[in-house]
Every structure is written in C-alpha cells, then in structure tokens.
Design an enzyme around this catalytic site. Structure first.
Site, PDB file in Angstrom:
ATOM      1  N   SER A  17       0.839  -1.187   0.000  1.00  0.00           N
ATOM      2  CA  SER A  17       0.000   0.000   0.000  1.00  0.00           C
ATOM      3  C   SER A  17       0.878   1.242   0.000  1.00  0.00           C
ATOM      4  O   SER A  17       1.908   1.276   0.668  1.00  0.00           O
ATOM      5  CB  SER A  17      -0.877  -0.011   1.250  1.00  0.00           C
ATOM      6  OG  SER A  17      -1.464   1.251   1.455  1.00  0.00           O
ATOM      7  N   ASP A  18       0.469   2.267  -0.726  1.00  0.00           N
ATOM      8  CA  ASP A  18       1.087   3.573  -0.554  1.00  0.00           C
ATOM      9  C   ASP A  18       0.609   4.104   0.797  1.00  0.00           C
ATOM     10  O   ASP A  18      -0.360   3.600   1.366  1.00  0.00           O
ATOM     11  CB  ASP A  18       0.685   4.500  -1.707  1.00  0.00           C
ATOM     12  CG  ASP A  18       1.722   5.584  -1.979  1.00  0.00           C
ATOM     13  OD1 ASP A  18       2.537   5.867  -1.086  1.00  0.00           O
ATOM     14  OD2 ASP A  18       1.712   6.135  -3.088  1.00  0.00           O
ATOM     15  N   GLY A  19       1.278   5.093   1.332  1.00  0.00           N
ATOM     16  CA  GLY A  19       0.964   5.595   2.669  1.00  0.00           C
ATOM     17  C   GLY A  19      -0.508   5.939   2.833  1.00  0.00           C
ATOM     18  O   GLY A  19      -1.031   6.756   2.079  1.00  0.00           O
TER      19      GLY A  19
END
Length: 197
Positions: free
Chosen positions: A184-186
């Site tokens: 996941s991206d942040g």
C-alpha cells in the site's frame, strides 16, 4: 514472536534520500539520456548505498507514464513513451538488486493519467490503453525481478487501485506472473475505503 524481519524502506528515485548520499538526475532527466545502461549503473550505486546505510528497500518510480505535463510529479517519470519507460524500468530494477537492495516499483497503475493533471485524480483509460500504455513498464519490472509493487492512490475506471481485483489479481498476479509483495502507498487503504464510501 513470528520471526518476521524488519524491512526498512527509503525513497530512492534519484539517489538514496538521506544526508550525505549521492544525488543523481531525476527520472525525467535520465529518460532524456536514452541510456538505460547508464541508469542501470546508477541504480546499482543507489542499491549499494541503501544496503550500506542499513536500509533494505528502495522506493523508485519505475511504472508511471507521463501523460499530462500539468501533473506535479512528472519529474519522477522517464517519459511519455511506454517502450522507453519499460527499458528504464528493467534496467533500474536489475541495478538496485545488483547493488544489494530490494526493489519496490511504484505506482501501480496509471498514476500519471489523472483527469486534469491532478495528483490522485480519477483515471479513465479502459483495457486497451491500460495494456498498450501503462502495463509495458510493469511487465518489464516484473520480468526483471521486482520484489515489491506499490499500489497507486488513484482510481482506474472508478475502482481504487488498492482494492482493484482486476488490476491486482487478474493482471498483476495471473497475467504478468508477479509473486512478490503488493504494498500500500501511505494511508492508501484508508483512502481507498473513503473513495468507495
């Protein structure tokens, strides 16, 4: 307790982003060289710096295509050309891994094609454009041995990339054969839930 090792990631788009590290040209500048072999050597140096600094994973924009020059992160992309981008993607993954770091390629998928050049905006492309424009660099990264693929914040045809079964399972896993980590991206999962809410 579970004996899962800590993996420390760092941004490494144009060098390890840490004090006293070597700074290289941005990806857009590298793309202008038309020299994937040079980029391979640069990314090997970056991989060595990541390893020697006690980190493990380099986050590098290897998958995005520059589709709208208004987009504020265009300097992270190699080109608007899928073929050239795929060559740099392949060279970059091999280089960083040869340097001793894990390669996390971002952003999956079609980030640079957001409506109006707005970061994280809706992307409407359809399957043909997806396969012809946005997937060649992903395929090159997977074949070169990418360890991690980072999901993008945007939606593709109305579905957030973080929960897009077609992109994550049907294309990335089944069609391209990726068997590594999807990251996941942040705050990307929470954002995706809000997008669908």
């Amino acid at each position: 307790r579970l004996k899962i090792p800590a993996l420390i990631e760092v941004e490494a788009n144009h060098g390890l982003q840490a004090l006293d590290s070597i700074v290289f040209p941005t990806n857009l500048g590298m793309g202008c060289t038309f020299n994937p072999e040079l980029y391979n050597r640069i990314m090997e140096t970056v991989g060595k710096e990541i390893r020697l600094s006690g980190n493990h994973i380099g986050f590098v924009t290897h998958l995005d295509i520059a589709r709208d020059p208004r987009w504020g992160r265009t300097e992270e992309f190699f080109s608007e050309d899928p073929y050239l981008t795929s060559k740099f993607s392949e060279s970059g993954v091999k280089g960083i891994k040869n340097g001793g770091a894990l390669a996390c390629c971002k952003h999956y998928c079609a980030t640079g094609d957001g409506i109006g050049g707005i970061n994280t905006a809706e992307v409407n492309i359809g399957k043909r454009e997806l396969h012809d424009i946005h997937l060649p660099a992903v395929e090159s990264a997977v074949k070169a041995g990418a360890d991690i693929i980072m999901a993008a914040y945007n939606t593709v045809d109305g579905i957030p990339c973080h929960m897009n079964k077609y992109l994550l399972r049907d294309v990335l896993r089944d069609e391209l054969g990726f068997d590594g980590i999807v990251l996941s991206d942040g705050f990307g999962v929470g954002r995706a839930i809000n997008q669908m809410g």
